[in-house]
Structure formats: structure tokens, C-alpha cells
Design a protein around this motif. Sequence first.
Motif: not given
Length: 187
Positions: A49-52, A55-58, A62-64, A68-69
Motif C-alpha cells: 500500500d505504501l509503495e502504491l 507510485i501515485s505521488a511520483a 510529488d517526488v518528495s 517518503e512512502r
Amino acid sequence: MATANDRAVLQTIFNPSTPFGDIPRLDEEEDAQEEVEIFGTEVLEQVRDLELQGISAAESGDVSRALERFSEAICLLPERASGYNNRAQALRLQGDVAGALQDLDTAIRLSQGRGCAARQSLVQRGLIHRLQGHEEEARWDFERAARLGSAFARRQLVLLNPYAALCNQMLCEMLGRLCNPGNIQSE
């Protein structure tokens, strides 16, 4: 049921930046079962879930937040290769190539050079080496990724072959002449 080629075509349509033929989740069922046996279901679901989220943030720029995730996922399961591979992509987007290479090395070591995470990490590291002009290191990574089933890595190996590049150039010129006979210049 869709064939591997059908899934590759759909992957290209919906995710045009993914190399054709390298289909995420194609061999994930086998990898996923092995991960459940090693890490357990509950913590693995949290990490995925954190990786998803990363990926969604990237994907939204929102690379930062992505970093973090991915780092949170790595803290929960530091012995899982996928988190390092994902974080490497975000680090590379941020311009931290050295950090990306370090995470890719870790992902390859943790995966023991097997499975989806190893294949993706080898391709990504090969591309970085190629961009840095380290052709032999790139070739070595692409060869290993190709043995793990990466069609993209196989194409990169062809491009790294100077004879293949010359043949491709000559073939393109010949096809151009055939398609545009009016543009042939008399010598």
C-alpha cells in the motif's frame, strides 16, 4: 484470457513510458506467493500500500512524498527488494543518481538476481550506466535482465551492438528510398 502479447499491447497503450514487452505483474503471482511465505500477509499488505501511494505521488509529480512512502515501506521490510527499486526511480527523478544506483545495487542483492524486482532493477541500472557512457556495465545489466525475460533489455543489447546499429541505419536508409523514390538523389 489475454495472451502475454495482448497484455504487452495494453500495457503500452495505458502506460506508454513502459518498455514494450516488460509487463508489470506478468510474473508477480509467483513472486507474490513467495513474498507472502517469507514476509507474511499483514506487513506485506502495508508495504505494498505504501509503495502504491509512492507510485501515485511520483506520477503526480510529488517526488518528495513518493520518497517518503518508499522509505516507509523500506523501514517496514528492509529485506524486500521492491521498495529499493521503487525508491531508486524516485531518487533518479530527483537527480540523485548515486543514491539511485545504491538502491538498485541493494535491490539486486536482496532479490538474489531473481524475479521481477531484479529484472526491473537491472534494466533501470543498465539505463543509468548507458546514460553515463558506461557501455560494458550497461551491457552486463541488460544481459542479466534479458535472461530474466526483459524484452526491453534484449532491444537495448541490440542497440549497444555497433554492427546492429550500422545495419539498422542502412536498413532505414534503404526503406526510406523505397518509400520515397522521388527523393533519391542521383550520384
